[in-house]
Write a protein that holds these residues in place. Structure first.
Motif, PDB file in Angstrom:
ATOM      1  N   TYR A   1      -8.170  -3.665   0.317  1.00 54.59           N
ATOM      2  CA  TYR A   1      -8.437  -2.421   1.037  1.00 54.59           C
ATOM      3  C   TYR A   1      -8.044  -1.235   0.173  1.00 54.59           C
ATOM      4  O   TYR A   1      -7.133  -1.309  -0.644  1.00 54.59           O
ATOM      5  N   ASP A   2      -8.733  -0.124   0.387  1.00 55.49           N
ATOM      6  CA  ASP A   2      -8.401   1.131  -0.295  1.00 55.49           C
ATOM      7  C   ASP A   2      -7.172   1.780   0.322  1.00 55.49           C
ATOM      8  O   ASP A   2      -6.414   2.459  -0.358  1.00 55.49           O
ATOM      9  N   MET A   3      -7.014   1.594   1.629  1.00 53.04           N
ATOM     10  CA  MET A   3      -5.903   2.198   2.352  1.00 53.04           C
ATOM     11  C   MET A   3      -5.452   1.245   3.448  1.00 53.04           C
ATOM     12  O   MET A   3      -6.286   0.653   4.140  1.00 53.04           O
TER      13      MET A   3
ATOM     14  N   ALA B   1       0.787  -5.973   2.748  1.00 51.41           N
ATOM     15  CA  ALA B   1      -0.140  -4.915   2.358  1.00 51.41           C
ATOM     16  C   ALA B   1      -0.306  -4.876   0.839  1.00 51.41           C
ATOM     17  O   ALA B   1      -1.425  -4.708   0.331  1.00 51.41           O
ATOM     18  N   LEU B   2       0.790  -5.032   0.109  1.00 55.14           N
ATOM     19  CA  LEU B   2       0.711  -5.021  -1.362  1.00 55.14           C
ATOM     20  C   LEU B   2      -0.168  -6.156  -1.883  1.00 55.14           C
ATOM     21  O   LEU B   2      -0.813  -6.008  -2.924  1.00 55.14           O
ATOM     22  N   ASN B   3      -0.233  -7.243  -1.161  1.00 54.96           N
ATOM     23  CA  ASN B   3      -1.092  -8.366  -1.561  1.00 54.96           C
ATOM     24  C   ASN B   3      -2.566  -8.102  -1.311  1.00 54.96           C
ATOM     25  O   ASN B   3      -3.414  -8.845  -1.810  1.00 54.96           O
TER      26      ASN B   3
ATOM     27  N   VAL C   1      -6.140  -2.465  -3.191  1.00 53.35           N
ATOM     28  CA  VAL C   1      -6.776  -2.328  -4.500  1.00 53.35           C
ATOM     29  C   VAL C   1      -5.854  -1.564  -5.434  1.00 53.35           C
ATOM     30  O   VAL C   1      -4.959  -0.835  -4.989  1.00 53.35           O
ATOM     31  N   ASP C   2      -6.053  -1.727  -6.735  1.00 51.30           N
ATOM     32  CA  ASP C   2      -5.312  -0.913  -7.698  1.00 51.30           C
ATOM     33  C   ASP C   2      -5.601   0.552  -7.409  1.00 51.30           C
ATOM     34  O   ASP C   2      -6.763   0.944  -7.260  1.00 51.30           O
ATOM     35  N   GLY C   3      -4.570   1.347  -7.299  1.00 52.59           N
ATOM     36  CA  GLY C   3      -4.740   2.764  -6.982  1.00 52.59           C
ATOM     37  C   GLY C   3      -4.905   3.037  -5.503  1.00 52.59           C
ATOM     38  O   GLY C   3      -5.148   4.176  -5.104  1.00 52.59           O
ATOM     39  N   GLY C   4      -4.771   2.003  -4.653  1.00 51.79           N
ATOM     40  CA  GLY C   4      -4.908   2.180  -3.213  1.00 51.79           C
ATOM     41  C   GLY C   4      -3.665   2.815  -2.607  1.00 51.79           C
ATOM     42  O   GLY C   4      -2.654   3.030  -3.278  1.00 51.79           O
TER      43      GLY C   4
END
Length: 78
Positions: free
Chosen positions: A26-28, A47-49, A52-55
């Motif tokens: 997810y982006d957010m 959530a960290l799992n 997305v990178d930069g999310g």
């Protein structure tokens, strides 16, 4: 672009269990669930799992204004 509303009326534990074996990112992710420290830690790790990178992970109710607001179980009528 039409984006349908998607709602999962389940606990965060149940939701992350549902997607754990899938490469879903997810982006957010917004965390505002059970406000117990151990559950919040679990929600952040889950959530960290799945971010997305930069999310972004956005959290609600992170800084209670008064001590009694931090108590579990919650004390009412103060």
């Amino acid at each position: 672009m039409y984006v349908p509303e998607i709602n999962y009326p389940i606990t965060s534990d149940s939701f992350f269990e549902l997607i754990k074996d899938h490469d879903i990112k997810y982006d957010m992710i917004f965390i505002d669930g059970l406000h117990h420290a151990n559950q919040v830690d679990k929600d952040i790790q889950n959530a960290l799992n799945h971010i997305v990178d930069g999310g972004f992970i956005i959290m609600h109710d992170c800084n209670p204004l008064e001590y009694h607001m931090q108590l579990v179980p919650r004390v009412t009528g103060l």
